[in-house]
Design a protein around this motif. Structure first.
Motif, PDB file in Angstrom:
ATOM      1  N   LEU A 257      17.533 -20.544 -27.636  1.00  0.00           N
ATOM      2  CA  LEU A 257      16.410 -20.115 -28.604  1.00  0.00           C
ATOM      3  C   LEU A 257      16.449 -18.708 -28.848  1.00  0.00           C
ATOM      4  CD1 LEU A 257      13.365 -22.300 -27.074  1.00  0.00           C
ATOM      5  CD2 LEU A 257      14.752 -22.622 -29.138  1.00  0.00           C
TER       6      LEU A 257
ATOM      7  N   ASP B   8      19.750 -17.437 -30.855  1.00  0.00           N
ATOM      8  CA  ASP B   8      19.634 -17.787 -32.468  1.00  0.00           C
ATOM      9  C   ASP B   8      18.700 -16.861 -33.216  1.00  0.00           C
ATOM     10  OD1 ASP B   8      21.419 -19.743 -32.146  1.00  0.00           O
ATOM     11  OD2 ASP B   8      20.209 -21.491 -32.213  1.00  0.00           O
ATOM     12  N   ARG B   9      17.546 -16.689 -32.356  1.00  0.00           N
ATOM     13  CA  ARG B   9      16.655 -15.735 -33.015  1.00  0.00           C
ATOM     14  C   ARG B   9      17.002 -14.548 -33.474  1.00  0.00           C
ATOM     15  NH1 ARG B   9      13.194 -16.204 -29.415  1.00  0.00           N
ATOM     16  NH2 ARG B   9      13.563 -14.506 -28.363  1.00  0.00           N
ATOM     17  N   ARG B  10      17.773 -13.875 -32.501  1.00  0.00           N
ATOM     18  CA  ARG B  10      18.666 -12.594 -32.886  1.00  0.00           C
ATOM     19  C   ARG B  10      19.792 -12.769 -33.949  1.00  0.00           C
ATOM     20  NH1 ARG B  10      17.953 -12.457 -27.349  1.00  0.00           N
ATOM     21  NH2 ARG B  10      20.030 -13.405 -26.814  1.00  0.00           N
TER      22      ARG B  10
ATOM     23  N   SER C  79      17.931 -13.039 -37.301  1.00  0.00           N
ATOM     24  CA  SER C  79      17.062 -11.569 -37.554  1.00  0.00           C
ATOM     25  C   SER C  79      18.388 -10.869 -38.235  1.00  0.00           C
ATOM     26  CB  SER C  79      16.706 -11.016 -36.366  1.00  0.00           C
ATOM     27  OG  SER C  79      16.028  -9.836 -36.712  1.00  0.00           O
TER      28      SER C  79
ATOM     29  N   LEU D 264      13.040 -18.642 -38.934  1.00  0.00           N
ATOM     30  CA  LEU D 264      12.944 -17.640 -37.403  1.00  0.00           C
ATOM     31  C   LEU D 264      12.971 -16.222 -38.113  1.00  0.00           C
ATOM     32  CD1 LEU D 264      15.753 -19.280 -35.123  1.00  0.00           C
ATOM     33  CD2 LEU D 264      13.179 -19.316 -35.096  1.00  0.00           C
ATOM     34  N   SER D 265      13.079 -15.960 -39.516  1.00  0.00           N
ATOM     35  CA  SER D 265      13.115 -14.588 -39.994  1.00  0.00           C
ATOM     36  C   SER D 265      11.588 -14.175 -40.296  1.00  0.00           C
ATOM     37  CB  SER D 265      13.818 -14.584 -41.161  1.00  0.00           C
ATOM     38  OG  SER D 265      13.469 -13.363 -41.717  1.00  0.00           O
ATOM     39  N   ARG D 266      11.251 -13.252 -39.635  1.00  0.00           N
ATOM     40  CA  ARG D 266       9.672 -12.801 -39.708  1.00  0.00           C
ATOM     41  C   ARG D 266       9.489 -11.899 -41.314  1.00  0.00           C
ATOM     42  NH1 ARG D 266       6.561 -13.156 -35.525  1.00  0.00           N
ATOM     43  NH2 ARG D 266       7.449 -13.484 -33.399  1.00  0.00           N
TER      44      ARG D 266
ATOM     45  N   VAL E  78       6.835 -19.060 -38.380  1.00  0.00           N
ATOM     46  CA  VAL E  78       8.019 -18.511 -37.680  1.00  0.00           C
ATOM     47  C   VAL E  78       8.165 -19.455 -36.392  1.00  0.00           C
ATOM     48  CG1 VAL E  78       9.015 -16.316 -36.342  1.00  0.00           C
ATOM     49  CG2 VAL E  78       7.346 -16.146 -38.453  1.00  0.00           C
ATOM     50  N   GLN E  79       9.111 -20.242 -36.340  1.00  0.00           N
ATOM     51  CA  GLN E  79       9.373 -21.423 -35.493  1.00  0.00           C
ATOM     52  C   GLN E  79      10.656 -21.801 -35.390  1.00  0.00           C
ATOM     53  OE1 GLN E  79       6.940 -24.898 -36.158  1.00  0.00           O
ATOM     54  NE2 GLN E  79       6.378 -25.012 -34.130  1.00  0.00           N
ATOM     55  N   ASP E  80      11.104 -22.167 -34.320  1.00  0.00           N
ATOM     56  CA  ASP E  80      12.584 -22.906 -34.146  1.00  0.00           C
ATOM     57  C   ASP E  80      12.273 -24.333 -34.590  1.00  0.00           C
ATOM     58  OD1 ASP E  80      14.914 -24.086 -32.514  1.00  0.00           O
ATOM     59  OD2 ASP E  80      15.232 -21.976 -32.585  1.00  0.00           O
TER      60      ASP E  80
END
Length: 426
Positions: A134, A137-139, A142, A225-227, A250-252
């Motif tokens: 998680l 992938d978020r990084r 981004s 996942l991108s703010r 903003v959710q996986d």
């Protein structure tokens, strides 16, 4: 260093055992190579040090991103000609190896002291731990998407759609028209109806959920996942007066727990999932759909390999563009969806459409090059131009493809809900 271009061309041609297909302009102003060909501009000797230290695509990319290499002339033609210059990974015959070693010594003399400078800062660094967790992938998301909404608006145009458009034969069709056609195609394939719930996995800047809510009367959930994407999408939803029907999160995708949905769209998102998670991805989407619900999976595909275990992500794209991104053959995608319980009903290849789309994005970027450099930084703007131009050629030459796979969670009764003539899309 006098006449560096001639020395450089001579060394490279010795290494290749063939004429250099581009002209070269070196840092001392000298030129050599075939007249009339696109010109590779080597602005600094550091470029040679990068390429000697990392032979192949990554060394070239680092020099390009740093502004030490450039192209004078048609970028697409130059990339096509340069594609064959990457150093082979296979063991070379002894004569070729000796020739390359001799050329390497000459290039070292031209390049100056080693080691090379550090990679340009836009390169992804510090990746640790297992892929496709998680946090990782978020990084990765981004890195690619949180580079400024104004920059993406410049490249993508008013539609703010970052996936393949859907073109027709009319030469006057605009990018905006083609993107609207793609959004509507997705909605029609999903057979959306007023009051249904739509999930858009990887919703980007909200274009699909806005189109579906406005034109088809659905209630939609978009996850990213991108703010920066979420902020932009929420603003668009509010301006359209659709906050009561569209929820941007903003959710996986692995954390969605409020199914079932009547339809799911995944457009240009599955490339981020990774082989180790792809079956999990398919299972999750299957479980989130009601029986009879449809999935539209729009995904870039690579060609199958004789040994699939030998697959490696493109080093330039992995380092600078899509960290941890992976492509799969379309057959593997179909098989995985079927293993998860989906019934695949239709597959449409739209490879040529992506080439046309990418060329429009490159044209937008080139038309606003100074502004793009201000918005995203010179290195990032150069990354996107190279990536998009090279990708356009890859689609045109059938090196990669893109497919829309339409599947259904067929209920126990076996009634799929599809018409007998499927491509009526009703």
């Amino acid at each position: 260093m006098a006449h560096a271009a001639a020395r450089l061309v001579d060394s490279v041609e010795k290494a290749l055992g063939a004429p250099l297909p581009v002209r070269v302009r070196a840092w001392d102003g000298s030129e050599a190579g075939p007249p009339g060909a696109p010109t590779l501009v080597v602005r600094h000797r550091r470029a040679l040090r990068r390429m000697l230290w990392k032979p192949g695509e990554l060394g070239l990319a680092r020099a390009w991103v740093a502004g030490e290499l450039d192209i004078d002339g048609d970028l697409y033609e130059a990339l096509e000609r340069l594609a064959g210059l990457l150093w082979e990974r296979d063991d070379a015959p002894r004569a070729a190896l000796a020739r390359r070693l001799a050329a390497g010594r000459e290039l070292l003399a031209l390049a100056g002291p080693l080691p090379p400078p550090p990679p340009p800062r836009e390169e992804v660094r510090g990746r640790t731990g297992l892929r496709h967790t998680l946090g990782r992938d978020r990084r990765a998301i981004s890195h690619h998407y949180d580079v400024g909404n104004d920059f993406y608006a410049l490249v993508l145009g008013p539609s703010m759609v970052y996936s393949c458009a859907y073109w027709d034969e009319d030469e006057n069709t605009t990018l905006e028209d083609a993107q609207q056609a793609k959004l509507d195609l997705v909605c029609r394939k999903l057979a959306l109806k007023p009051g249904q719930r739509l999930l858009d996995v990887g919703c980007g800047w909200g274009s699909l959920v806005l189109h579906a809510a406005r034109e088809y009367g659905v209630r939609a959930v978009g996850v990213t996942l991108s703010r920066e994407q979420a902020t932009y999408a929420r603003k668009r939803v509010a301006e359209a007066g659709l906050t009561d029907r569209i929820d941007i999160r903003v959710q996986d995708y692995r954390r969605i727990d409020d199914g079932p949905f009547d339809a799911i769209a995944s457009v240009g998102m599955a490339e981020h999932v990774g082989a180790v998670r792809y079956r999990q991805y398919a299972d999750i989407l299957h479980n989130l759909l009601r029986p009879g619900g449809r999935l539209l999976n729009h995904q870039i595909a690579r060609r199958p390999l004789p040994d699939e275990d030998a697959y490696e992500a493109d080093p330039f794209i992995d380092a600078y563009v899509f960290p941890d991104g992976e492509l799969a053959p379309v057959g593997r995608t179909v098989t995985t969806l079927e293993e998860a319980g989906f019934e695949v009903r239709d597959l449409e290849s739209i490879r040529e459409h992506y080439a046309l789309t990418l060329r429009r994005w490159v044209a937008n970027l080139e038309a606003e090059a100074p502004r793009a450099a201000r918005l995203a930084g010179p290195g990032r703007a150069r990354v996107w131009r190279l990536y998009m131009a090279a990708s356009a050629l890859a689609f045109e030459r059938n090196r990669i493809g893109v497919n829309q796979v339409l599947a259904v969670r067929t209920p126990d009764s076996g009634a799929s809900g599809f018409p007998l003539r499927t491509r009526d899309w009703r």
